[in-house]
Design an enzyme around this catalytic site. Structure first.
Site, mmCIF file in Angstrom:
data_model
loop_
_atom_site.group_PDB
_atom_site.id
_atom_site.type_symbol
_atom_site.label_atom_id
_atom_site.label_comp_id
_atom_site.label_asym_id
_atom_site.label_seq_id
_atom_site.Cartn_x
_atom_site.Cartn_y
_atom_site.Cartn_z
ATOM 1 N N GLU A 27 0.812 -1.221 0.000
ATOM 2 C CA GLU A 27 0.000 0.000 0.000
ATOM 3 C C GLU A 27 0.851 1.279 0.000
ATOM 4 O O GLU A 27 0.378 2.333 0.424
ATOM 5 C CB GLU A 27 -0.929 0.010 1.218
ATOM 6 C CG GLU A 27 -1.990 -1.075 1.177
ATOM 7 C CD GLU A 27 -3.079 -0.817 2.200
ATOM 8 O OE1 GLU A 27 -4.165 -0.391 1.798
ATOM 9 O OE2 GLU A 27 -2.827 -1.044 3.405
ATOM 10 N N HIS B 23 -4.387 0.935 11.035
ATOM 11 C CA HIS B 23 -5.659 0.230 11.212
ATOM 12 C C HIS B 23 -6.049 0.328 12.685
ATOM 13 O O HIS B 23 -6.456 -0.643 13.307
ATOM 14 C CB HIS B 23 -5.527 -1.247 10.828
ATOM 15 C CG HIS B 23 -4.917 -1.494 9.485
ATOM 16 N ND1 HIS B 23 -4.252 -2.668 9.171
ATOM 17 C CD2 HIS B 23 -4.870 -0.734 8.359
ATOM 18 C CE1 HIS B 23 -3.822 -2.608 7.919
ATOM 19 N NE2 HIS B 23 -4.173 -1.450 7.402
ATOM 20 N N HIS C 68 -11.351 -0.426 6.858
ATOM 21 C CA HIS C 68 -9.914 -0.640 6.692
ATOM 22 C C HIS C 68 -9.087 0.080 7.772
ATOM 23 O O HIS C 68 -8.427 -0.582 8.572
ATOM 24 C CB HIS C 68 -9.531 -0.168 5.282
ATOM 25 C CG HIS C 68 -8.087 -0.342 4.933
ATOM 26 N ND1 HIS C 68 -7.621 -0.278 3.640
ATOM 27 C CD2 HIS C 68 -6.999 -0.550 5.694
ATOM 28 C CE1 HIS C 68 -6.309 -0.460 3.624
ATOM 29 N NE2 HIS C 68 -5.905 -0.622 4.867
ATOM 30 N N HIS D 192 -0.156 5.446 7.871
ATOM 31 C CA HIS D 192 -1.339 4.655 7.505
ATOM 32 C C HIS D 192 -1.517 3.591 8.573
ATOM 33 O O HIS D 192 -0.605 2.816 8.846
ATOM 34 C CB HIS D 192 -1.168 3.992 6.137
ATOM 35 C CG HIS D 192 -2.201 2.912 5.904
ATOM 36 N ND1 HIS D 192 -3.557 3.164 6.003
ATOM 37 C CD2 HIS D 192 -2.094 1.593 5.619
ATOM 38 C CE1 HIS D 192 -4.223 2.040 5.780
ATOM 39 N NE2 HIS D 192 -3.360 1.073 5.551
HETATM 40 MN MN MN Z 1 -3.850 -0.987 5.254
#
Ligand code: MN
Length: 269
Positions: A112, A133, A201, A131
């Protein structure tokens, strides 16, 4: 060559795609030029950021943090595909803004990574990106409840938190931002905001420094947890937008204090 250890670390399901992508590029054109060695302090901060975000419950074995190269705004630095808690300076790789590694040397990249380059391209003010979660944030990605600032430490949420619906950009996907087109769509959703939630996500958080991006990620997680608790009690009084602006202006200048504590614990010195 990709070592057996890297294969295990990366996960066999996603590796073939990554390897094919890198191989195809290597055959078609040379790797982008390096901007040269980054400031060792920046690398150390990036390593610390990875560990801090795990210590603070924002990242687990997944998620990543990047920082723009101090010598070239068209390059960024990020670990090879690795659980963030294991990241050392030797794992940090350099990328161009099309998310091509400058010197992969067999190291695999996060699938990603497109999240990072596509945001850096359109946000010259952004110097670091997380980024994650983060668990308490996920419910807000799938319900009608908006994530809003309930206390001063997360005042930056007062500017609004857009939700990235990947179905609008890619139909029914595996939810991963695995190509430039999805990265651009996410960057568009982020717009001029500090954060965007990714439906089903996680989230992305940006900042003018790595300290801001990390601290905002930590307080985003805390706010989400506290907001859900407050909502369970009854009607909630959120920060007024004016309070949020004022509180963010005063709080964001003090992130250096928790950062020094987190950094010292994370690096063991
Ligand atoms: Mn991810």
């Amino acid at each position: 060559m990709v070592t057996r250890r890297q294969l295990l670390v990366s996960g066999c399901r996603v590796l073939p795609v990554v390897v094919l992508g890198v191989t195809r590029r290597a055959a078609a054109e040379p790797a982008p030029a390096s901007a040269g060695p980054a400031d060792p302090k920046l690398i150390e901060d990036l390593v610390a950021a990875n560990r801090i975000l795990v210590d603070q419950g924002v990242l687990d074995g997944y998620g990543h943090v990047s920082v723009r190269h101090d010598r070239d705004a068209n390059r960024y630095l990020m670990s090879r595909s690795l659980a963030p808690e294991l990241v050392t300076a030797a794992d940090i790789m350099e990328y161009d803004l099309d998310n091509n590694p400058v010197d992969a040397r067999g190291r695999t990249s996060y699938l990603e990574r497109f999240i990072h380059g596509e945001i850096y391209k359109v946000r010259p003010d952004v110097k670091a990106i997380v980024h994650h979660h983060s668990p308490s944030v996920i419910p807000f990605s799938v319900s009608t409840a908006a994530l809003r600032p309930i206390y001063h430490m997360a005042a930056f949420l007062g500017e609004g938190v857009p939700v990235f619906e990947i179905r609008n950009a890619g139909g029914l996907t595996d939810l991963l931002v695995r190509n430039p087109q999805l990265g651009r769509a996410l960057a568009q959703t982020v717009g001029q905001h500090t954060t965007a939630i990714m439906r089903g996500h996680g989230a992305v958080v940006v900042g003018p420094t790595i300290v801001h991006a990390v601290a905002r990620s930590v307080y985003m997680e805390m706010n989400a947890r506290l907001q859900a608790q407050a909502m369970a009690l009854g009607p909630v009084t959120y920060l007024d937008p004016e309070e949020a602006r004022k509180a963010d202006a005063s709080v964001s200048g003090t992130y250096g204090r928790p950062w020094e504590l987190w950094r010292r614990k994370a690096l063991g010195k």
